[in-house]
Design an enzyme around this catalytic site. Structure first.
Site, PDB file in Angstrom:
ATOM      1  N   TYR A  15     -33.495 -10.636 -21.650  1.00  0.00           N
ATOM      2  CA  TYR A  15     -33.158  -9.275 -21.227  1.00  0.00           C
ATOM      3  C   TYR A  15     -34.317  -8.557 -20.532  1.00  0.00           C
ATOM      4  O   TYR A  15     -34.169  -7.401 -20.138  1.00  0.00           O
ATOM      5  CB  TYR A  15     -32.709  -8.445 -22.431  1.00  0.00           C
ATOM      6  CG  TYR A  15     -31.452  -8.977 -23.085  1.00  0.00           C
ATOM      7  CD1 TYR A  15     -30.224  -8.910 -22.429  1.00  0.00           C
ATOM      8  CD2 TYR A  15     -31.494  -9.559 -24.351  1.00  0.00           C
ATOM      9  CE1 TYR A  15     -29.073  -9.407 -23.023  1.00  0.00           C
ATOM     10  CE2 TYR A  15     -30.352 -10.049 -24.954  1.00  0.00           C
ATOM     11  CZ  TYR A  15     -29.146  -9.971 -24.285  1.00  0.00           C
ATOM     12  OH  TYR A  15     -28.004 -10.463 -24.870  1.00  0.00           O
ATOM     13  N   HIS A  20     -30.401  -2.606 -18.117  1.00  0.00           N
ATOM     14  CA  HIS A  20     -30.221  -1.952 -19.423  1.00  0.00           C
ATOM     15  C   HIS A  20     -31.550  -1.789 -20.160  1.00  0.00           C
ATOM     16  O   HIS A  20     -31.641  -1.006 -21.101  1.00  0.00           O
ATOM     17  CB  HIS A  20     -29.249  -2.781 -20.272  1.00  0.00           C
ATOM     18  CG  HIS A  20     -28.232  -1.957 -20.997  1.00  0.00           C
ATOM     19  ND1 HIS A  20     -27.933  -0.651 -20.676  1.00  0.00           N
ATOM     20  CD2 HIS A  20     -27.420  -2.263 -22.050  1.00  0.00           C
ATOM     21  CE1 HIS A  20     -26.989  -0.193 -21.492  1.00  0.00           C
ATOM     22  NE2 HIS A  20     -26.668  -1.144 -22.332  1.00  0.00           N
ATOM     23  N   TYR A  90     -30.722  -4.470 -30.792  1.00  0.00           N
ATOM     24  CA  TYR A  90     -29.771  -4.486 -29.692  1.00  0.00           C
ATOM     25  C   TYR A  90     -29.281  -3.057 -29.456  1.00  0.00           C
ATOM     26  O   TYR A  90     -29.305  -2.208 -30.344  1.00  0.00           O
ATOM     27  CB  TYR A  90     -28.614  -5.464 -29.906  1.00  0.00           C
ATOM     28  CG  TYR A  90     -29.062  -6.908 -29.844  1.00  0.00           C
ATOM     29  CD1 TYR A  90     -29.493  -7.455 -28.641  1.00  0.00           C
ATOM     30  CD2 TYR A  90     -29.075  -7.704 -30.983  1.00  0.00           C
ATOM     31  CE1 TYR A  90     -29.928  -8.776 -28.578  1.00  0.00           C
ATOM     32  CE2 TYR A  90     -29.511  -9.020 -30.924  1.00  0.00           C
ATOM     33  CZ  TYR A  90     -29.946  -9.549 -29.720  1.00  0.00           C
ATOM     34  OH  TYR A  90     -30.376 -10.846 -29.666  1.00  0.00           O
ATOM     35  N   ASN A  92     -26.479  -1.303 -29.008  1.00  0.00           N
ATOM     36  CA  ASN A  92     -25.441  -0.548 -29.701  1.00  0.00           C
ATOM     37  C   ASN A  92     -25.782  -0.189 -31.136  1.00  0.00           C
ATOM     38  O   ASN A  92     -25.030   0.543 -31.792  1.00  0.00           O
ATOM     39  CB  ASN A  92     -24.109  -1.313 -29.663  1.00  0.00           C
ATOM     40  CG  ASN A  92     -24.178  -2.641 -30.388  1.00  0.00           C
ATOM     41  OD1 ASN A  92     -25.248  -3.234 -30.520  1.00  0.00           O
ATOM     42  ND2 ASN A  92     -23.039  -3.120 -30.851  1.00  0.00           N
ATOM     43  N   ASP A 117     -31.366   3.915 -19.486  1.00  0.00           N
ATOM     44  CA  ASP A 117     -30.770   3.735 -18.164  1.00  0.00           C
ATOM     45  C   ASP A 117     -29.562   4.646 -18.029  1.00  0.00           C
ATOM     46  O   ASP A 117     -28.949   5.026 -19.032  1.00  0.00           O
ATOM     47  CB  ASP A 117     -30.356   2.273 -17.975  1.00  0.00           C
ATOM     48  CG  ASP A 117     -29.339   1.835 -19.025  1.00  0.00           C
ATOM     49  OD1 ASP A 117     -29.677   1.893 -20.233  1.00  0.00           O
ATOM     50  OD2 ASP A 117     -28.214   1.448 -18.658  1.00  0.00           O
ATOM     51  N   ASN A 138     -24.015   3.138 -25.102  1.00  0.00           N
ATOM     52  CA  ASN A 138     -23.938   2.690 -26.494  1.00  0.00           C
ATOM     53  C   ASN A 138     -25.170   3.062 -27.312  1.00  0.00           C
ATOM     54  O   ASN A 138     -25.071   3.352 -28.504  1.00  0.00           O
ATOM     55  CB  ASN A 138     -23.723   1.177 -26.549  1.00  0.00           C
ATOM     56  CG  ASN A 138     -22.334   0.772 -26.093  1.00  0.00           C
ATOM     57  OD1 ASN A 138     -21.382   1.536 -26.216  1.00  0.00           O
ATOM     58  ND2 ASN A 138     -22.205  -0.425 -25.551  1.00  0.00           N
TER      59      ASN A 138
END
Length: 218
Positions: A15, A20, A90, A92, A117, A138
């Site tokens: 990632y 994100h 993560y 969420n 973001d 999220n």
């Protein structure tokens, strides 16, 4: 004053430098990032510095200083430390990390800054914002759930929406910045450093809303 800054992102090498994870990318770009010492805690990684250290580093790296070239004066009401948090839960579930840190250090929601973001802003735009809607993000949703309020500060980096109508939003935000986009974002970051330091060293961050509520940098 802002006491806790949370950089939202997804944990994992795959990632890195994705849209994100623009908040983590921004943190890495800070001229004084190498001075931050991180430790694993609160379902994430946390670091801290004193406002005096931030003022000095901002002056040393020519982000922000007085006309005389001296560090900016730290307000008398400044907290003893400013904490920087990168949740490793993560996106969420970001709130789980944020609430643990906030509870431990007894930091109120109105003294928290979330960096993330923003699909609804075009690339090149930044927005410093107080409270308001979540825009379907999220990480913000998780943060509001655990804090019980949306009354916290946000620093939003525009990433826009996908040009390809066949691309899902999920695939888009998890996509990597191209080399050209990375250079573009570095330009945005370098111009956002001043806002970031001013927000953290301001007794009244709301005075920055007029200029930085929505600003095109590139």
């Amino acid at each position: 004053m802002i006491e806790l800054v949370a950089f939202l992102g997804n944990y994992g090498r795959e990632y890195e430098k994705t849209r994100h994870n623009v908040a983590w990318y921004f943190e890495d770009s800070l001229p004084f990032a190498k001075n931050l010492s991180w430790q694993s805690k609160f379902k994430g990684e946390i670091s801290s510095l004193t406002p005096q250290e931030l003022s000095k580093w901002a002056c040393d790296t020519k982000i922000c200083s007085t006309k005389e070239g001296l560090p900016v004066k730290v307000p008398e009401e400044a907290p003893a430390h400013i904490y920087f948090l990168k949740p490793l839960t993560y996106m969420n579930l970001s709130g789980q990390s944020i609430i643990e840190a906030a509870n431990f250090y007894k930091i109120k929601p109105e003294n928290i800054l979330i960096i993330h973001d923003e699909l609804e802003l075009l690339p090149g735009f930044v927005s410093f914002k107080w409270s308001g809607g979540l825009g379907g993000h999220n990480g913000l949703r998780s943060t509001k759930e655990v804090l019980g309020t949306a009354d916290f500060w946000r620093l939003r980096f525009g990433i826009g929406r996908p040009d390809n109508p066949n691309m899902s939003v999920a695939d888009y935000v998890l996509g990597h910045f191209s080399k050209e986009e990375q250079e573009f974002m570095q330009n945005v970051f370098s111009q956002t450093n001043l806002l970031f330091v001013k927000a953290l060293l301001s007794a009244n961050p709301d005075r920055l809303l007029g200029e930085w509520g929505k600003k095109k940098l590139v």
